[in-house]
Write a protein that holds these residues in place. Structure first.
Motif, short mmCIF file in Angstrom:
data_model
loop_
_atom_site.label_atom_id
_atom_site.label_comp_id
_atom_site.label_asym_id
_atom_site.label_seq_id
_atom_site.Cartn_x
_atom_site.Cartn_y
_atom_site.Cartn_z
N PRO A 218 0.83 -1.21 0.00
CA PRO A 218 0.00 0.00 0.00
C PRO A 218 0.86 1.26 0.00
N ALA A 219 0.40 2.26 -0.75
CA ALA A 219 1.12 3.54 -0.82
C ALA A 219 0.10 4.66 -0.81
N ALA A 220 0.53 5.84 -0.41
CA ALA A 220 -0.35 7.00 -0.47
C ALA A 220 -0.76 7.22 -1.92
N PRO A 221 -2.05 7.41 -2.18
CA PRO A 221 -2.49 7.55 -3.58
C PRO A 221 -1.91 8.78 -4.25
N SER A 222 -1.14 8.56 -5.32
CA SER A 222 -0.56 9.66 -6.10
C SER A 222 -0.56 9.27 -7.56
N ASP A 223 -0.63 10.26 -8.43
CA ASP A 223 -0.69 9.97 -9.85
C ASP A 223 0.72 9.81 -10.43
N GLN A 224 0.78 9.63 -11.76
CA GLN A 224 2.06 9.37 -12.41
C GLN A 224 3.00 10.56 -12.38
N PHE A 225 2.48 11.73 -11.99
CA PHE A 225 3.31 12.92 -11.90
C PHE A 225 3.82 13.16 -10.48
N GLY A 226 3.45 12.25 -9.57
CA GLY A 226 3.87 12.40 -8.19
C GLY A 226 2.96 13.26 -7.36
N ASN A 227 1.80 13.64 -7.92
CA ASN A 227 0.85 14.48 -7.18
C ASN A 227 -0.04 13.61 -6.30
N TYR A 228 -0.08 13.90 -5.03
CA TYR A 228 -0.91 13.16 -4.11
C TYR A 228 -2.38 13.57 -4.26
N THR A 229 -3.28 12.62 -4.01
CA THR A 229 -4.70 12.88 -4.16
C THR A 229 -5.45 12.37 -2.95
N LEU A 230 -6.59 12.94 -2.69
CA LEU A 230 -7.44 12.50 -1.58
C LEU A 230 -8.34 11.33 -2.00
N PHE A 231 -8.39 11.06 -3.29
CA PHE A 231 -9.26 9.99 -3.76
C PHE A 231 -8.72 8.63 -3.36
N ASP A 232 -9.63 7.73 -2.92
CA ASP A 232 -9.25 6.36 -2.58
C ASP A 232 -10.46 5.45 -2.74
#
Length: 232
Positions: A218-232
């Motif tokens: 498991p990892a903190a949700p982040s996109d391919q650009f390294g931006n973290y998101t609150l979506f889960d």
């Protein structure tokens, strides 16, 4: 789109689960991608692992690059296409796995990778079709395609498709050459969402050359650009 999956269990556990001989060439994998060699269990050889390329290459298309566009077969199209219908009747395989990845769109360009797996972390079998072809040097080679169906409730939050996961009790019937077409088609349905789990994983999974155990953690949700998101 179900373009990556894992088979991370040790050989002894995999052999016991699928009641098949596992060759010395087997090793745990954490990022299996199209065009790569991966283990399958075919209806022609149900007691052992074979290693085929992921990406179905028809007899009329011996260019390996074409396989990149043919690694998925939609379940609902099989009864409508003569070639797929023939493959379903004659060249079925089980694709051993213990999880698969898919990407949830969180912005116009951003996608967060998720790992989906059986609730008890058990290996499972995905439905596949295989093909034999001849390369430019005249060598006989083999490939397989993954059958997908509409996503269940859990997977649909990330994608509208998921691999067909064959129920353990029906795996023998899937490999049995005498199983009727109608019964085979009835197996091509979504796996129950209540029997699965998911969690976000590292964007390192986007790199098909990266294949390591940390990918399924498991990892903190982040996109391919390294931006973290609150979506889960």
């Amino acid at each position: 789109m179900s373009s990556r999956y894992t088979l991370s269990k040790p050989p002894e556990e995999v052999a016991r689960r699928f009641k098949a001989d596992v060759t010395d060439s087997y090793e745990p994998r954490f990022n299996i991608a199209p065009t790569q060699l991966a283990p399958v269990i075919t209806s022609d050889s149900p007691k052992g692992f074979s290693f085929f390329y992921w990406g179905l290459i028809s007899k009329w298309a011996n260019n390996k690059s074409i396989s990149e566009r043919l690694y998925i077969t939609r379940a609902e199209q099989i009864p409508e296409k003569a070639s797929a219908k023939t493959a379903l009747m004659e060249r079925r395989c089980l694709i051993p796995a213990d999880g698969f990845y898919d990407w949830k769109k969180v912005s116009k360009k951003g996608q967060v990778p998720y790992y989906f797996f059986e609730k008890q972390h058990q290996p499972f079998a995905m439905a596949g079709l295989w093909e034999e072809f001849e390369d430019d040097e005249g060598e006989q080679m083999h490939s397989f395609t993954l059958i997908t169906c509409a996503a269940n409730q859990l997977v649909s939050e990330a994608s509208d498709r998921m691999p067909v996961m064959i129920e353990k009790s029906r795996e023998s019937a899937w490999l049995n050459k005498a199983t009727p077409f109608e019964e085979l088609v009835s197996m091509l349905t979504p796996f129950p969402a209540l029997q699965m789990q998911r969690h976000p994983v590292s964007s390192r999974v986007n790199n098909i050359k990266y294949d390591a155990p940390d990918l399924i953690l498991p990892a903190a949700p982040s996109d391919q650009f390294g931006n973290y998101t609150l979506f889960d």
